[in-house]
Design an enzyme around this catalytic site. Structure first.
Site, short mmCIF file in Angstrom:
data_model
loop_
_atom_site.label_atom_id
_atom_site.label_comp_id
_atom_site.label_asym_id
_atom_site.label_seq_id
_atom_site.Cartn_x
_atom_site.Cartn_y
_atom_site.Cartn_z
CG HIS A 130 7.50 -74.86 13.73
ND1 HIS A 130 7.86 -75.43 14.92
CD2 HIS A 130 6.14 -74.86 13.70
CE1 HIS A 130 6.77 -75.79 15.59
NE2 HIS A 130 5.71 -75.44 14.86
CD GLU A 151 3.00 -71.92 15.38
OE1 GLU A 151 1.97 -72.60 15.39
OE2 GLU A 151 4.12 -72.40 15.16
N GLY A 159 1.74 -77.28 21.60
CA GLY A 159 1.69 -78.65 22.12
C GLY A 159 1.50 -78.77 23.62
#
Ligand code: PEP
Length: 257
Positions: free
Chosen positions: A99, A171, A177
């Site tokens: 991530h 991503e 976010g």
């Protein structure tokens, strides 16, 4: 290699919830997922503490559990680490790896190869490997080159993916976010490139099942635009996975057709 997988919707809770709130959120999500006739899979990624209880007691066939990160080592004297074997014994099925928050705050780019090697060679867990470009790289037209480098590094110690199920989560870092999003068309272009890269890297040793999912500010208002394409096998969701109602609305309505 199967051309497309059952759609998968993944909730990454990060370090946002305490133990009790995690159990309570999982309970609500479980209640909102029927056991029958659902055409997709849900994966929840709580932190390690509630993960043990939730995964061990899970009886819902449409909900799976996984960890947000993995150790690069299989087991032994590595203080602070959690082994894949331990996760498997708890019934976990998935493992998030690479991530962008781990790459950014814990300098994990350089240990990606070891982490992927550990998952592929020492476990049956299904990796969800995150890749994606930052804003500067995007503006410089380097998206595909950046992802290619990330994939080559992550798989550099692996010769075969035969028999494995692999999920790549595209991503874009600038979309995580931030409320910013890409179009489905743009995601599809990148997802197809990722698939081509995997095919080129593993030629005769392709995974049994392979899917590319999208992540980055997906919410109840925009998830539908990512629906309906076999090149978008699912969604990785951060903030909106913390609200049971929102997450269920997305999870219970995300299909190819
Ligand atoms: C993520 O952190 O992987 C993510 C997609 O977060 P958000 O949905 O909040 O952008």
């Amino acid at each position: 290699m199967k051309n497309f997988i059952r759609p998968i919707i993944i909730g990454n809770w990060k370090m946002n919830l305490d133990y009790k709130s995690s159990l309570s959120l999982a309970k609500k999500i479980n209640l909102g997922r029927s056991q029958k006739g659902i055409k997709n899979d849900v994966v929840l990624l709580p932190d390690f503490l509630p993960l043990a209880e939730l995964s061990l007691k899970n009886k819902n066939k449409n909900i799976f559990y996984g960890a947000q990160d993995t150790s690069p080592f299989s087991s032994g004297p590595y203080t602070g680490e959690v082994s894949l074997e331990n996760l498997e014994k708890l019934g976990c099925k998935y493992i998030l790896v690479g991530h962008s928050e781990r790459r950014q705050y814990f300098s994990e780019d350089k240990i990606m190869a070891l982490k992927m090697e550990n998952i592929i060679k020492n476990s049956k867990l299904i990796p969800i490997l995150c890749v994606g470009e930052n804003l500067k790289q995007r503006k410089n037209g380097q998206t595909v080159a950046v992802i290619k480098k990330q994939l080559q590094e992550a798989f550099s110690k692996i010769k075969s993916l035969s028999g494995k199920k692999i999920i790549i989560a595209y991503e874009p870092i600038w979309a995580i976010g931030t409320g910013k999003n890409i179009s489905a068309k743009e995601a599809i272009v990148v997802h197809k490139k990722i698939k081509e890269m995997i095919v080129a890297m593993f030629k005769n040793n392709l995974p049994r099942e392979f899917g590319v999912i999208y992540g980055g500010s997906v919410n109840v208002n925009n998830f539908k635009k990512f629906k309906g394409s076999e090149d978008i096998s699912g969604l990785l969701i951060g903030s909106s996975s913390l609200r049971a109602k929102d997450f269920l609305k997305i999870a219970n309505n995300f299909f190819y057709v």
